[in-house]
Design a protein around this motif. Structure first.
Motif, PDB file in Angstrom:
ATOM      1  N   SER A  16       9.659-116.313  29.182  1.00  0.00           N
ATOM      2  CA  SER A  16      10.943-116.492  29.881  1.00  0.00           C
ATOM      3  C   SER A  16      11.776-115.226  29.833  1.00  0.00           C
ATOM      4  O   SER A  16      12.337-114.784  30.846  1.00  0.00           O
ATOM      5  CB  SER A  16      11.717-117.666  29.264  1.00  0.00           C
ATOM      6  OG  SER A  16      11.023-118.876  29.477  1.00  0.00           O
ATOM      7  N   LYS A  17      11.851-114.606  28.650  1.00  0.00           N
ATOM      8  CA  LYS A  17      12.615-113.357  28.524  1.00  0.00           C
ATOM      9  C   LYS A  17      11.955-112.229  29.322  1.00  0.00           C
ATOM     10  O   LYS A  17      12.651-111.400  29.919  1.00  0.00           O
ATOM     11  CB  LYS A  17      12.726-112.959  27.049  1.00  0.00           C
ATOM     12  CG  LYS A  17      13.656-113.842  26.232  1.00  0.00           C
ATOM     13  CD  LYS A  17      13.761-113.385  24.802  1.00  0.00           C
ATOM     14  CE  LYS A  17      12.515-113.786  24.029  1.00  0.00           C
ATOM     15  NZ  LYS A  17      12.646-113.519  22.573  1.00  0.00           N
ATOM     16  N   ALA A  18      10.612-112.218  29.320  1.00  0.00           N
ATOM     17  CA  ALA A  18       9.894-111.174  30.058  1.00  0.00           C
ATOM     18  C   ALA A  18      10.189-111.251  31.544  1.00  0.00           C
ATOM     19  O   ALA A  18      10.410-110.234  32.209  1.00  0.00           O
ATOM     20  CB  ALA A  18       8.384-111.290  29.804  1.00  0.00           C
ATOM     21  N   VAL A  19      10.198-112.469  32.093  1.00  0.00           N
ATOM     22  CA  VAL A  19      10.475-112.631  33.523  1.00  0.00           C
ATOM     23  C   VAL A  19      11.927-112.275  33.829  1.00  0.00           C
ATOM     24  O   VAL A  19      12.211-111.564  34.806  1.00  0.00           O
ATOM     25  CB  VAL A  19      10.165-114.073  33.971  1.00  0.00           C
ATOM     26  CG1 VAL A  19      10.668-114.315  35.390  1.00  0.00           C
ATOM     27  CG2 VAL A  19       8.662-114.345  33.902  1.00  0.00           C
ATOM     28  N   GLY A  25      12.428-108.478  32.852  1.00  0.00           N
ATOM     29  CA  GLY A  25      11.494-107.665  33.620  1.00  0.00           C
ATOM     30  C   GLY A  25      11.958-107.446  35.044  1.00  0.00           C
ATOM     31  O   GLY A  25      11.621-106.444  35.667  1.00  0.00           O
ATOM     32  N   ARG A  26      12.755-108.372  35.576  1.00  0.00           N
ATOM     33  CA  ARG A  26      13.279-108.219  36.937  1.00  0.00           C
ATOM     34  C   ARG A  26      14.290-107.083  37.036  1.00  0.00           C
ATOM     35  O   ARG A  26      14.686-106.696  38.132  1.00  0.00           O
ATOM     36  CB  ARG A  26      13.980-109.519  37.380  1.00  0.00           C
ATOM     37  CG  ARG A  26      13.064-110.698  37.528  1.00  0.00           C
ATOM     38  CD  ARG A  26      11.996-110.481  38.561  1.00  0.00           C
ATOM     39  NE  ARG A  26      12.529-110.089  39.857  1.00  0.00           N
ATOM     40  CZ  ARG A  26      11.774-109.705  40.875  1.00  0.00           C
ATOM     41  NH1 ARG A  26      10.477-109.653  40.746  1.00  0.00           N
ATOM     42  NH2 ARG A  26      12.320-109.369  42.020  1.00  0.00           N
ATOM     43  N   MET A  27      14.686-106.524  35.887  1.00  0.00           N
ATOM     44  CA  MET A  27      15.679-105.456  35.885  1.00  0.00           C
ATOM     45  C   MET A  27      15.076-104.117  35.480  1.00  0.00           C
ATOM     46  O   MET A  27      15.789-103.206  35.073  1.00  0.00           O
ATOM     47  CB  MET A  27      16.843-105.830  34.961  1.00  0.00           C
ATOM     48  CG  MET A  27      17.670-106.991  35.486  1.00  0.00           C
ATOM     49  SD  MET A  27      18.982-107.515  34.367  1.00  0.00           S
ATOM     50  CE  MET A  27      18.120-108.777  33.423  1.00  0.00           C
ATOM     51  N   LEU A  28      13.737-104.011  35.582  1.00  0.00           N
ATOM     52  CA  LEU A  28      13.063-102.756  35.256  1.00  0.00           C
ATOM     53  C   LEU A  28      12.210-102.309  36.444  1.00  0.00           C
ATOM     54  O   LEU A  28      11.467-103.124  36.997  1.00  0.00           O
ATOM     55  CB  LEU A  28      12.167-102.931  34.027  1.00  0.00           C
ATOM     56  CG  LEU A  28      12.881-103.136  32.689  1.00  0.00           C
ATOM     57  CD1 LEU A  28      11.862-103.468  31.607  1.00  0.00           C
ATOM     58  CD2 LEU A  28      13.672-101.889  32.298  1.00  0.00           C
ATOM     59  N   PRO A  29      12.298-101.041  36.829  1.00  0.00           N
ATOM     60  CA  PRO A  29      11.444-100.552  37.924  1.00  0.00           C
ATOM     61  C   PRO A  29       9.975-100.788  37.605  1.00  0.00           C
ATOM     62  O   PRO A  29       9.561-100.744  36.443  1.00  0.00           O
ATOM     63  CB  PRO A  29      11.770 -99.046  37.962  1.00  0.00           C
ATOM     64  CG  PRO A  29      13.122 -98.931  37.345  1.00  0.00           C
ATOM     65  CD  PRO A  29      13.185 -99.992  36.297  1.00  0.00           C
ATOM     66  N   LEU A  30       9.187-101.035  38.632  1.00  0.00           N
ATOM     67  CA  LEU A  30       7.752-101.293  38.537  1.00  0.00           C
ATOM     68  C   LEU A  30       7.465-102.642  37.878  1.00  0.00           C
ATOM     69  O   LEU A  30       6.760-103.490  38.437  1.00  0.00           O
ATOM     70  CB  LEU A  30       7.028-100.175  37.767  1.00  0.00           C
ATOM     71  CG  LEU A  30       7.155 -98.762  38.341  1.00  0.00           C
ATOM     72  CD1 LEU A  30       6.394 -97.766  37.474  1.00  0.00           C
ATOM     73  CD2 LEU A  30       6.628 -98.698  39.761  1.00  0.00           C
ATOM     74  N   VAL A  31       8.017-102.835  36.672  1.00  0.00           N
ATOM     75  CA  VAL A  31       7.786-104.095  35.946  1.00  0.00           C
ATOM     76  C   VAL A  31       8.309-105.272  36.758  1.00  0.00           C
ATOM     77  O   VAL A  31       7.737-106.355  36.737  1.00  0.00           O
ATOM     78  CB  VAL A  31       8.467-104.054  34.557  1.00  0.00           C
ATOM     79  CG1 VAL A  31       8.317-105.390  33.819  1.00  0.00           C
ATOM     80  CG2 VAL A  31       7.885-102.925  33.718  1.00  0.00           C
ATOM     81  N   ARG A  32       9.399-105.069  37.484  1.00  0.00           N
ATOM     82  CA  ARG A  32      10.047-106.169  38.201  1.00  0.00           C
ATOM     83  C   ARG A  32       9.120-106.825  39.221  1.00  0.00           C
ATOM     84  O   ARG A  32       9.253-108.019  39.513  1.00  0.00           O
ATOM     85  CB  ARG A  32      11.338-105.692  38.861  1.00  0.00           C
ATOM     86  CG  ARG A  32      11.185-104.653  39.930  1.00  0.00           C
ATOM     87  CD  ARG A  32      12.533-104.043  40.305  1.00  0.00           C
ATOM     88  NE  ARG A  32      13.523-105.059  40.591  1.00  0.00           N
ATOM     89  CZ  ARG A  32      13.737-105.575  41.785  1.00  0.00           C
ATOM     90  NH1 ARG A  32      13.018-105.159  42.807  1.00  0.00           N
ATOM     91  NH2 ARG A  32      14.642-106.489  41.976  1.00  0.00           N
ATOM     92  N   SER A  33       8.180-106.075  39.738  1.00  0.00           N
ATOM     93  CA  SER A  33       7.193-106.659  40.645  1.00  0.00           C
ATOM     94  C   SER A  33       6.011-107.238  39.873  1.00  0.00           C
ATOM     95  O   SER A  33       5.587-108.372  40.103  1.00  0.00           O
ATOM     96  CB  SER A  33       6.680-105.609  41.634  1.00  0.00           C
ATOM     97  OG  SER A  33       7.695-105.217  42.526  1.00  0.00           O
ATOM     98  N   LEU A  34       5.498-106.471  38.918  1.00  0.00           N
ATOM     99  CA  LEU A  34       4.261-106.841  38.234  1.00  0.00           C
ATOM    100  C   LEU A  34       4.405-108.063  37.337  1.00  0.00           C
ATOM    101  O   LEU A  34       3.433-108.782  37.118  1.00  0.00           O
ATOM    102  CB  LEU A  34       3.766-105.641  37.409  1.00  0.00           C
ATOM    103  CG  LEU A  34       3.417-104.386  38.213  1.00  0.00           C
ATOM    104  CD1 LEU A  34       3.004-103.261  37.281  1.00  0.00           C
ATOM    105  CD2 LEU A  34       2.307-104.678  39.212  1.00  0.00           C
TER     106      LEU A  34
END
Length: 213
Positions: free
Chosen positions: A117-120, A123-132
């Motif tokens: 849950s925290k990762a999603v 993660g939406r607020m980090l470049p690249l990670v936000r998609s992956l």
């Protein structure tokens, strides 16, 4: 530098064309495509949308709504790809990858079960990670409602920051990209360092196993 400027202008022209043709939904479509194709940078599209709102083409609320809707739709497509890939297919792929073990999948699953849950959300607020980040969420079949709500919340925070920056900077909206590039570089360096450490550790483990045998 000239190539960077040309790329910036090309993306900006494309985004403006979508906005002019489709209105608010065009902004959402641009962000949905950015989720699916990370080379399309939200760090350009979002401030430009904010600048467009400052000129009265859209309302600020309309831009924030459509960019968040676009983010969620793009993330759901990648979630679906992860679900389609599935756990067992991922295991078969990992088993064929050099230096990877099926146990790595087990550890990743355990980590995602604890921190998914925290990762999603973050993660939406980090470049690249936000998609992956949407792909492992799909593989692990995170409840769709939870995934959608977390994605919407994280995306709304990220989008609002960049849209408001563009809104406030006006014609200087492109300045935002400089600071976003620094953040993206830090993320890439962090991911690269983690990958290097993983490879070094795994090579040492294999070397020790061969010496023992």
């Amino acid at each position: 530098m000239q190539n960077d400027a040309e790329n910036l202008n090309a993306i900006a022209e494309w985004a403006v064309s979508l906005m002019e043709t489709l209105g608010g939904p065009g902004v959402g479509l641009a962000i949905a495509l950015e989720n699916l194709f990370p080379p399309l940078p939200s760090e350009i599209i979002l401030p430009l949308a904010g600048f467009t709102a400052s000129r009265g083409t859209f309302s600020l609320l309309e831009v924030l709504l459509w960019t968040t809707v676009g983010s969620v739709h793009g993330a759901l497509v990648l979630y679906g790809l992860g679900a389609l890939l599935g756990r067992e297919r991922l295991r078969r792929i990992v088993a064929r990858v050099p230096l990877m073990k099926v146990q790595d999948v087990d550890r990743a699953e355990a980590w995602f079960a604890r921190h998914g849950s925290k990762a999603v959300l973050f993660g939406r607020m980090l470049p690249l990670v936000r998609s992956l980040i949407s792909i492992p969420a799909g593989i692990e079949r995170m409840p769709l409602m939870r995934f959608t709500l977390l994605t919407a919340a994280g995306s709304a925070l990220w989008n609002t920051a960049f849209v408001l920056a563009g809104f406030g900077l006006g014609e200087h909206w492109h300045v935002v990209e400089r600071y976003a590039d620094v953040l993206q570089l830090l993320v890439i360096v962090g991911i690269g360092a983690a990958a290097l450490i993983f490879v070094v550790v795994r090579v040492r483990q294999r070397s020790r196993a061969k010496m023992v045998s």
